[in-house]
Scaffold this motif. Structure first.
Motif, mmCIF file in Angstrom:
data_model
loop_
_atom_site.group_PDB
_atom_site.id
_atom_site.type_symbol
_atom_site.label_atom_id
_atom_site.label_comp_id
_atom_site.label_asym_id
_atom_site.label_seq_id
_atom_site.Cartn_x
_atom_site.Cartn_y
_atom_site.Cartn_z
ATOM 1 N N ILE A 96 29.200 40.879 30.453
ATOM 2 C CA ILE A 96 28.503 40.013 31.404
ATOM 3 C C ILE A 96 28.559 38.572 30.928
ATOM 4 N N GLY A 97 28.376 38.372 29.616
ATOM 5 C CA GLY A 97 28.464 37.029 29.058
ATOM 6 C C GLY A 97 29.840 36.415 29.235
ATOM 7 N N ALA A 98 30.892 37.251 29.214
ATOM 8 C CA ALA A 98 32.253 36.758 29.409
ATOM 9 C C ALA A 98 32.558 36.488 30.875
ATOM 10 N N ILE A 99 32.000 37.305 31.744
ATOM 11 C CA ILE A 99 32.292 37.217 33.185
ATOM 12 C C ILE A 99 31.520 36.088 33.859
ATOM 13 N N MET A 131 28.908 41.067 38.060
ATOM 14 C CA MET A 131 28.390 41.204 36.690
ATOM 15 C C MET A 131 27.913 42.624 36.424
ATOM 16 N N MET A 132 27.273 43.240 37.417
ATOM 17 C CA MET A 132 26.836 44.631 37.279
ATOM 18 C C MET A 132 28.051 45.542 37.109
ATOM 19 N N ALA A 133 29.103 45.254 37.868
ATOM 20 C CA ALA A 133 30.326 46.056 37.792
ATOM 21 C C ALA A 133 30.976 45.923 36.419
ATOM 22 N N GLY A 134 31.134 44.683 35.958
ATOM 23 C CA GLY A 134 31.773 44.456 34.664
ATOM 24 C C GLY A 134 30.947 44.950 33.495
ATOM 25 N N GLY A 135 29.635 44.738 33.557
ATOM 26 C CA GLY A 135 28.754 45.166 32.481
ATOM 27 C C GLY A 135 28.759 46.666 32.283
ATOM 28 N N ASN A 136 28.765 47.409 33.379
ATOM 29 C CA ASN A 136 28.776 48.868 33.297
ATOM 30 C C ASN A 136 30.165 49.417 32.974
ATOM 31 N N ALA A 137 31.202 48.747 33.466
ATOM 32 C CA ALA A 137 32.560 49.252 33.277
ATOM 33 C C ALA A 137 33.099 48.988 31.880
ATOM 34 N N VAL A 138 32.677 47.866 31.258
ATOM 35 C CA VAL A 138 33.297 47.472 29.991
ATOM 36 C C VAL A 138 32.326 47.601 28.819
ATOM 37 N N CYS A 139 31.526 46.584 28.559
ATOM 38 C CA CYS A 139 30.726 46.617 27.320
ATOM 39 C C CYS A 139 29.398 45.885 27.470
ATOM 40 N N PHE A 153 40.205 46.307 27.700
ATOM 41 C CA PHE A 153 40.474 45.905 29.084
ATOM 42 C C PHE A 153 39.583 44.756 29.563
ATOM 43 N N LEU A 154 38.722 44.230 28.674
ATOM 44 C CA LEU A 154 37.809 43.149 29.059
ATOM 45 C C LEU A 154 38.558 41.942 29.623
ATOM 46 N N VAL A 155 39.645 41.563 28.964
ATOM 47 C CA VAL A 155 40.400 40.374 29.381
ATOM 48 C C VAL A 155 40.872 40.507 30.829
ATOM 49 N N PHE A 156 41.360 41.686 31.183
ATOM 50 C CA PHE A 156 41.883 41.898 32.535
ATOM 51 C C PHE A 156 40.762 41.852 33.575
ATOM 52 N N VAL A 157 39.606 42.413 33.219
ATOM 53 C CA VAL A 157 38.464 42.400 34.142
ATOM 54 C C VAL A 157 38.010 40.966 34.407
ATOM 55 N N VAL A 158 37.880 40.179 33.344
ATOM 56 C CA VAL A 158 37.473 38.781 33.493
ATOM 57 C C VAL A 158 38.472 38.017 34.357
ATOM 58 N N TYR A 159 39.756 38.229 34.094
ATOM 59 C CA TYR A 159 40.799 37.521 34.830
ATOM 60 C C TYR A 159 40.753 37.843 36.328
#
Length: 340
Positions: A142-145, A129-137, A228-234
């Motif tokens: 974080i809510g999506a991940i 979550m820390m990785a996705g939150g900082n990398a994307v939006c 790129f959010l979709v790819f990160v979540v996937y």
């Protein structure tokens, strides 16, 4: 009609309303305060005010269902509405070097946040979550991940708080660093802010400290990250499932496990990219999405046990500082190498 709106349904609504109303009130107050504190922005004020009020006055159990609804559902709706505000044409506007810059930044931040998190003893879910939150939006990512990687609610709240606090510090410092290093170079300053700051609100607020043009170009880089959010979540979802190869998880691996709201985000993004929608869609979606996110952040603050967060204080501080420093240094390095 009676079958849909039966006693149980109305009972659930009554249980959700108190916490939801409180979250909305905190969001409204935060938006008003943001008029006088634009550097912080409504989202950051909401989570900070929520923490104060939730830990001092609003610990009542009957608020829990409503604040949980606000925290989880409203963030999901916020992600969906973001789709109407971005298009794939953004990739063309930032250019090949700009896209390469964003990809390099996202890979660097994800690797760093995940590795440092694991070294500091944070769980797999918190590190991702820390990785996705900082990398994307930020909060939206974080809510999506979180649901995809089966993160706990308290873990999600702690990481969202950390990412927002870290983003606030960067928002107030990076604009001046950009001016000092890049002077009048509009694209470089925009890439620095749009490629590092966590939330859309922080990008707008930070770039506003420079000038209006910087806001516009910084948002191009920011929107490219959001695409790129979709790819990160996937890929985060696949990573977690591969680490739990038991019978239940193997069954889940065969299913398409991207959440509905991430798919809806992608559908609206594609629609917005190829269909000339009225500007009201963009304006309304952005406004409603911002309100949903602010209300959700207020609820996260209200639900956060600050004593537990403080207990982990030094470790959280080191985590946020490490990721923020790497983000900044990497951005400066890639901007120089790619001649942005």
């Amino acid at each position: 009609m009676n079958k849909i709106f039966n006693y149980d349904t109305w009972n659930e609504i009554r249980e959700v309303l108190p916490g939801l109303i409180l979250s909305v009130i905190v969001a409204i107050i935060s938006k008003v305060l943001a008029i006088w504190l634009p550097q912080l922005g409504g989202a950051t004020i909401a989570i900070l005010l929520g923490i104060v009020l939730g830990n001092l006055y609003f610990k009542q159990g009957f608020l829990a269902k409503g604040t949980k609804f606000s925290e989880s559902r409203l963030l999901e709706y916020s992600v969906v509405l973001l789709g109407f505000t971005v298009t794939f044409q953004t990739l063309g506007e930032v250019g090949i070097n700009g896209v390469a810059y964003i990809i390099l930044m996202m890979c660097t931040v994800i690797f760093t946040a995940y590795t440092v998190g694991k070294k500091l003893g944070f769980s797999e879910q918190m590190s991702l979550m820390m990785a996705g939150g900082n990398a994307v939006c930020g909060s939206s990512a974080i809510g999506a991940i979180a649901p995809v990687i089966h993160a706990k609610e308290d873990e999600k709240g702690q990481i969202i708080t950390l990412v927002n606090l870290q983003g606030t510090v960067m928002m107030l410092t990076l604009p001046f660093l950009g001016i000092a290093l890049f002077g009048s170079d509009l694209l470089s300053k925009s890439a620095l802010l749009g490629g590092t700051l966590q939330s859309v609100g922080q990008v707008v607020a930070g770039a506003s400290l420079v000038n209006t043009e910087t806001v516009q170009y910084a948002m191009l880089f920011k929107i490219t990250r959001i695409i790129f959010l979709v790819f990160v979540v996937y890929f985060f979802g696949r990573k977690v499932r591969k680490q739990k190869p038991d019978a239940e998880q193997i069954g889940k691996q065969k299913k398409f496990f991207i959440p509905w709201y991430v798919l809806a985000f992608l559908v609206f993004c594609i629609l917005n990219s190829f269909v000339d929608l009225p500007s009201v869609f963009d304006n309304a979606s952005h406004g409603i999405s911002t309100w949903f996110e602010t209300t959700a952040l207020a609820a996260i603050g209200l639900r956060l046990d600050f004593r537990r967060f403080i207990k982990e204080g030094p470790k959280f501080l080191l985590y946020g500082l490490s990721v923020g420093v790497v983000q900044t240094v990497a951005a400066l390095l890639f901007i120089t190498i790619l001649h942005i």
